[in-house]
Design a protein around this motif. Structure first.
Motif, PDB file in Angstrom:
ATOM      1  N   TYR A  55      -0.919   4.775   1.472  1.00 15.54           N
ATOM      2  CA  TYR A  55      -0.892   5.702   0.384  1.00 15.54           C
ATOM      3  C   TYR A  55      -1.179   5.099  -0.730  1.00 15.54           C
ATOM      4  O   TYR A  55      -0.794   3.716  -0.821  1.00 15.54           O
ATOM      5  CB  TYR A  55       0.628   6.140   0.179  1.00 15.54           C
ATOM      6  CG  TYR A  55       1.172   7.271   0.987  1.00 15.54           C
ATOM      7  CD1 TYR A  55       1.137   8.524   0.589  1.00 15.54           C
ATOM      8  CD2 TYR A  55       1.664   7.031   2.322  1.00 15.54           C
ATOM      9  CE1 TYR A  55       1.439   9.579   1.394  1.00 15.54           C
ATOM     10  CE2 TYR A  55       2.005   8.181   3.192  1.00 15.54           C
ATOM     11  CZ  TYR A  55       2.057   9.228   2.504  1.00 15.54           C
ATOM     12  OH  TYR A  55       2.577  10.209   3.326  1.00 15.54           O
ATOM     13  N   GLN A  56      -1.631   5.699  -1.903  1.00 16.29           N
ATOM     14  CA  GLN A  56      -2.204   5.141  -3.121  1.00 16.29           C
ATOM     15  C   GLN A  56      -1.951   5.784  -4.101  1.00 16.29           C
ATOM     16  O   GLN A  56      -1.914   7.078  -4.146  1.00 16.29           O
ATOM     17  CB  GLN A  56      -3.685   4.401  -3.020  1.00 16.29           C
ATOM     18  CG  GLN A  56      -4.684   5.558  -3.025  1.00 16.29           C
ATOM     19  CD  GLN A  56      -6.059   5.132  -3.076  1.00 16.29           C
ATOM     20  OE1 GLN A  56      -6.931   5.453  -2.405  1.00 16.29           O
ATOM     21  NE2 GLN A  56      -6.443   3.930  -3.652  1.00 16.29           N
ATOM     22  N   LEU A  57      -1.714   5.419  -5.297  1.00 18.05           N
ATOM     23  CA  LEU A  57      -1.691   6.034  -6.636  1.00 18.05           C
ATOM     24  C   LEU A  57      -2.465   5.290  -7.480  1.00 18.05           C
ATOM     25  O   LEU A  57      -2.393   4.193  -7.776  1.00 18.05           O
ATOM     26  CB  LEU A  57      -0.104   5.950  -7.225  1.00 18.05           C
ATOM     27  CG  LEU A  57       0.095   6.304  -8.780  1.00 18.05           C
ATOM     28  CD1 LEU A  57       0.261   7.948  -8.518  1.00 18.05           C
ATOM     29  CD2 LEU A  57       1.539   5.863  -9.134  1.00 18.05           C
ATOM     30  N   ILE A  58      -3.447   6.115  -7.955  1.00 17.67           N
ATOM     31  CA  ILE A  58      -4.374   5.798  -9.341  1.00 17.67           C
ATOM     32  C   ILE A  58      -3.639   5.980 -10.447  1.00 17.67           C
ATOM     33  O   ILE A  58      -3.197   7.120 -10.781  1.00 17.67           O
ATOM     34  CB  ILE A  58      -5.660   6.517  -9.075  1.00 17.67           C
ATOM     35  CG1 ILE A  58      -6.431   6.692  -8.036  1.00 17.67           C
ATOM     36  CG2 ILE A  58      -6.688   6.021 -10.613  1.00 17.67           C
ATOM     37  CD1 ILE A  58      -6.982   5.182  -7.543  1.00 17.67           C
ATOM     38  N   LEU A  59      -3.359   4.819 -11.101  1.00 14.97           N
ATOM     39  CA  LEU A  59      -2.387   4.632 -12.131  1.00 14.97           C
ATOM     40  C   LEU A  59      -2.683   5.563 -13.493  1.00 14.97           C
ATOM     41  O   LEU A  59      -1.924   6.210 -14.295  1.00 14.97           O
ATOM     42  CB  LEU A  59      -1.901   3.204 -12.710  1.00 14.97           C
ATOM     43  CG  LEU A  59      -1.190   2.713 -11.491  1.00 14.97           C
ATOM     44  CD1 LEU A  59      -1.070   0.999 -11.650  1.00 14.97           C
ATOM     45  CD2 LEU A  59       0.258   3.105 -11.222  1.00 14.97           C
ATOM     46  N   ASP A  60      -3.906   5.601 -13.624  1.00 16.74           N
ATOM     47  CA  ASP A  60      -4.615   6.372 -14.863  1.00 16.74           C
ATOM     48  C   ASP A  60      -4.206   7.767 -14.829  1.00 16.74           C
ATOM     49  O   ASP A  60      -3.970   8.383 -15.818  1.00 16.74           O
ATOM     50  CB  ASP A  60      -5.936   6.013 -14.859  1.00 16.74           C
ATOM     51  CG  ASP A  60      -6.515   4.740 -15.034  1.00 16.74           C
ATOM     52  OD1 ASP A  60      -5.902   3.784 -15.435  1.00 16.74           O
ATOM     53  OD2 ASP A  60      -7.513   4.581 -14.705  1.00 16.74           O
TER      54      ASP A  60
END
Length: 181
Positions: free
Chosen positions: A170-175
């Motif tokens: 899983y990943q989250l693009i913080l922007d």
């Protein structure tokens, strides 16, 4: 310290050695940490003594999840980690452990959300990622609720006593992250 409504994330202290020793040597959680053998007290003490190194130099950061407010103030509920911190590509892995007595109370969600804000605002990271076993439905739900998206599957990646399990990335693009309302 990093604060939220019910918890604070604080640096590891020498007084945490016994707690970390018990968590790291609990075979019940070894499958999520890829641990194969117990850690010695000396190894844990060395980790704690070196935990204050620059996180970009060491590539990792462990913080203790501590309760605040009326409910068990000062009680350690778990730990949250950043690992494989990559300053060039501005990303890091994230992992969390909440001890049994504190599970199913929203503490993990609050701790991960606090860490997300810290990594975006203070560390200026671009993305976070995590690896979750296909059968860890609570973690999958929590990370998805916080905006992480599944971006890959490693087939038959983990061996367990019940056979092979897939692992999801899983990943989250913080922007794009916004706090929950």
């Amino acid at each position: 310290m990093i604060h939220s409504e019910h918890i604070r994330l604080r640096a590891v202290e020498p007084g945490d050695v016994d707690l970390l020793y018990s968590w790291e040597n609990d075979p019940e959680i070894w499958h999520v940490s890829n641990t194969l053998a117990p850690y010695s007290r000396f190894q844990i003490e060395q980790f704690v003594m070196n935990a204050q190194q620059d996180l970009f130099a060491s590539g990792q950061l462990r913080l203790i999840i501590e309760m605040k407010g009326d409910k068990l103030p000062g009680e350690s509920a778990g730990a949250i980690d950043l690992f494989d911190i990559d300053a060039v590509n501005r990303r890091a892995g994230i992992g969390i452990l909440v001890s049994n007595a504190f599970r199913n109370k929203g503490i993990a969600t609050e701790a991960v959300e606090a860490m997300i804000l810290y990594t975006r605002v203070t560390l200026h990271l671009h993305q976070l990622y995590c690896h979750i076993s296909e059968d860890n439905l609570q973690s999958i739900r929590m990370f998805e609720k916080l905006g992480f998206t599944r971006c890959g599957t490693r087939r038959e990646w983990l061996i367990t006593t019940n056979g092979w399990k897939d692992e999801y990335m899983y990943q989250l693009i913080l922007d794009s992250f916004t706090t929950r309302a």
